[in-house]
Design a protein around this motif. Structure first.
Motif, PDB file in Angstrom:
ATOM      1  N   LEU A  65      -7.037  12.346   0.717  1.00  0.00           N
ATOM      2  CA  LEU A  65      -8.481  12.446   0.507  1.00  0.00           C
ATOM      3  C   LEU A  65      -8.950  11.414  -0.519  1.00  0.00           C
ATOM      4  O   LEU A  65      -9.930  10.700  -0.296  1.00  0.00           O
ATOM      5  CB  LEU A  65      -8.870  13.856   0.045  1.00  0.00           C
ATOM      6  CG  LEU A  65      -8.697  14.989   1.055  1.00  0.00           C
ATOM      7  CD1 LEU A  65      -8.929  16.339   0.379  1.00  0.00           C
ATOM      8  CD2 LEU A  65      -9.620  14.816   2.243  1.00  0.00           C
ATOM      9  N   ALA A  66      -8.239  11.328  -1.638  1.00  0.00           N
ATOM     10  CA  ALA A  66      -8.640  10.415  -2.715  1.00  0.00           C
ATOM     11  C   ALA A  66      -8.544   8.953  -2.292  1.00  0.00           C
ATOM     12  O   ALA A  66      -9.488   8.173  -2.495  1.00  0.00           O
ATOM     13  CB  ALA A  66      -7.776  10.662  -3.952  1.00  0.00           C
ATOM     14  N   ILE A  67      -7.437   8.578  -1.695  1.00  0.00           N
ATOM     15  CA  ILE A  67      -7.241   7.177  -1.292  1.00  0.00           C
ATOM     16  C   ILE A  67      -8.233   6.771  -0.211  1.00  0.00           C
ATOM     17  O   ILE A  67      -8.837   5.706  -0.274  1.00  0.00           O
ATOM     18  CB  ILE A  67      -5.784   6.950  -0.829  1.00  0.00           C
ATOM     19  CG1 ILE A  67      -4.853   6.996  -2.040  1.00  0.00           C
ATOM     20  CG2 ILE A  67      -5.642   5.634  -0.074  1.00  0.00           C
ATOM     21  CD1 ILE A  67      -3.375   7.005  -1.683  1.00  0.00           C
ATOM     22  N   GLU A  99     -13.199   3.911   1.654  1.00  0.00           N
ATOM     23  CA  GLU A  99     -14.485   3.871   2.354  1.00  0.00           C
ATOM     24  C   GLU A  99     -15.609   3.425   1.406  1.00  0.00           C
ATOM     25  O   GLU A  99     -16.476   2.644   1.783  1.00  0.00           O
ATOM     26  CB  GLU A  99     -14.812   5.222   2.980  1.00  0.00           C
ATOM     27  CG  GLU A  99     -13.891   5.622   4.113  1.00  0.00           C
ATOM     28  CD  GLU A  99     -13.887   4.643   5.276  1.00  0.00           C
ATOM     29  OE1 GLU A  99     -14.945   4.077   5.616  1.00  0.00           O
ATOM     30  OE2 GLU A  99     -12.808   4.451   5.869  1.00  0.00           O
ATOM     31  N   VAL A 100     -15.587   3.916   0.184  1.00  0.00           N
ATOM     32  CA  VAL A 100     -16.615   3.525  -0.785  1.00  0.00           C
ATOM     33  C   VAL A 100     -16.457   2.049  -1.139  1.00  0.00           C
ATOM     34  O   VAL A 100     -17.446   1.319  -1.242  1.00  0.00           O
ATOM     35  CB  VAL A 100     -16.551   4.429  -2.040  1.00  0.00           C
ATOM     36  CG1 VAL A 100     -17.435   3.889  -3.152  1.00  0.00           C
ATOM     37  CG2 VAL A 100     -16.960   5.863  -1.680  1.00  0.00           C
ATOM     38  N   ARG A 101     -15.221   1.607  -1.290  1.00  0.00           N
ATOM     39  CA  ARG A 101     -14.964   0.199  -1.617  1.00  0.00           C
ATOM     40  C   ARG A 101     -15.495  -0.739  -0.537  1.00  0.00           C
ATOM     41  O   ARG A 101     -16.017  -1.806  -0.833  1.00  0.00           O
ATOM     42  CB  ARG A 101     -13.455  -0.007  -1.821  1.00  0.00           C
ATOM     43  CG  ARG A 101     -13.110  -1.042  -2.825  1.00  0.00           C
ATOM     44  CD  ARG A 101     -11.632  -1.158  -3.184  1.00  0.00           C
ATOM     45  NE  ARG A 101     -10.658  -0.453  -2.409  1.00  0.00           N
ATOM     46  CZ  ARG A 101     -10.081   0.709  -2.752  1.00  0.00           C
ATOM     47  NH1 ARG A 101     -10.406   1.304  -3.882  1.00  0.00           N
ATOM     48  NH2 ARG A 101      -9.186   1.280  -1.988  1.00  0.00           N
ATOM     49  N   LYS A 102     -15.402  -0.344   0.720  1.00  0.00           N
ATOM     50  CA  LYS A 102     -15.917  -1.160   1.822  1.00  0.00           C
ATOM     51  C   LYS A 102     -17.406  -1.438   1.671  1.00  0.00           C
ATOM     52  O   LYS A 102     -17.895  -2.473   2.107  1.00  0.00           O
ATOM     53  CB  LYS A 102     -15.703  -0.453   3.175  1.00  0.00           C
ATOM     54  CG  LYS A 102     -14.297  -0.431   3.666  1.00  0.00           C
ATOM     55  CD  LYS A 102     -14.225   0.364   4.961  1.00  0.00           C
ATOM     56  CE  LYS A 102     -12.805   0.667   5.348  1.00  0.00           C
ATOM     57  NZ  LYS A 102     -12.741   1.563   6.512  1.00  0.00           N
ATOM     58  N   MET A 103     -18.114  -0.498   1.068  1.00  0.00           N
ATOM     59  CA  MET A 103     -19.575  -0.611   0.986  1.00  0.00           C
ATOM     60  C   MET A 103     -20.066  -0.854  -0.431  1.00  0.00           C
ATOM     61  O   MET A 103     -21.265  -0.810  -0.680  1.00  0.00           O
ATOM     62  CB  MET A 103     -20.200   0.657   1.552  1.00  0.00           C
ATOM     63  CG  MET A 103     -19.866   0.853   3.000  1.00  0.00           C
ATOM     64  SD  MET A 103     -20.905   2.085   3.725  1.00  0.00           S
ATOM     65  CE  MET A 103     -20.072   2.324   5.273  1.00  0.00           C
ATOM     66  N   ARG A 104     -19.166  -1.123  -1.346  1.00  0.00           N
ATOM     67  CA  ARG A 104     -19.532  -1.221  -2.768  1.00  0.00           C
ATOM     68  C   ARG A 104     -20.652  -2.215  -3.061  1.00  0.00           C
ATOM     69  O   ARG A 104     -21.406  -2.037  -3.999  1.00  0.00           O
ATOM     70  CB  ARG A 104     -18.308  -1.512  -3.624  1.00  0.00           C
ATOM     71  CG  ARG A 104     -17.779  -2.920  -3.488  1.00  0.00           C
ATOM     72  CD  ARG A 104     -16.608  -3.187  -4.420  1.00  0.00           C
ATOM     73  NE  ARG A 104     -15.968  -4.423  -4.022  1.00  0.00           N
ATOM     74  CZ  ARG A 104     -14.827  -4.503  -3.368  1.00  0.00           C
ATOM     75  NH1 ARG A 104     -14.179  -3.406  -3.039  1.00  0.00           N
ATOM     76  NH2 ARG A 104     -14.324  -5.664  -3.037  1.00  0.00           N
TER      77      ARG A 104
END
Length: 188
Positions: free
Chosen positions: A46-48, A53-58
């Protein structure tokens, strides 16, 4: 090019949890998540995956909201309809462990500035609709992250508020936009 920052990422927490749970290896004996090692594997997954996913859209987001399921109002309003009655819980999964891990994960997210939102009587997709509408009415743009194709109906452009909602499908790795999205971007 999409504007840097300025978007709220709305994550369908129910879809996120289940899509991660069902890719984990199944034990040869017993039920999934009955032991500490397998529970740790789910938490790590879950954490990774959320971080990825958040990093892709940062570059495009400035806020993250994870919506969480609660018992649906539809079950109370239409009890004879057996809302989602064809879905049966997999007896080979320790669901108590799943929910305990997910609650712990939500607490960790909140400590890191992620908004975790659950409304009694509403499913995660109902909460996503509410957030999308609220943000667009405030002139804020958002990206809905979910594999639930029903949520494509949230894609829109609010002309009076000059704001929009987009839908990102993690399974197709595609961002769905409204008609004339490029024209709206070019005028900003």
């Amino acid at each position: 090019m999409m504007k840097k920052g300025g978007h709220t990422l709305l994550i369908d927490g129910n879809y996120f949890l289940h899509s991660r749970l069902f890719v984990l290896p199944r034990p040869k004996q017993g039920r999934m998540l009955e032991d500490d090692d397998s529970r740790a594997v789910l938490m790590r997954k879950l954490a990774i995956d959320l971080a990825s996913e958040v990093r892709k859209m940062r570059d495009f987001i400035d806020k993250v909201v994870v919506t969480v399921d609660a018992r649906s109002w539809r079950k109370d309003l239409y009890p004879e309809a057996e809302y989602k009655g064809t879905r049966k819980p997999d007896s080979k999964i320790d669901w108590g462990s799943v929910y305990n891990i997910y609650e712990e994960f939500q607490a960790i997210l909140q400590k890191h500035g992620v908004v975790v939102h659950k409304i009694e009587g509403a499913e995660a997709d109902d909460v996503l609709f509410g957030w999308s509408t609220f943000l667009n009415n405030k002139g804020k743009n958002c990206i809905v992250w979910s594999g639930d194709r029903d949520l494509i109906q949230l894609v829109n452009y609010s002309q009076p508020n000059d704001s929009y909602t987009l839908w990102y499908s993690p399974t197709q790795k595609s961002l769905y936009t409204f008609k004339d999205f490029n024209k709206v971007l070019n005028k900003k």
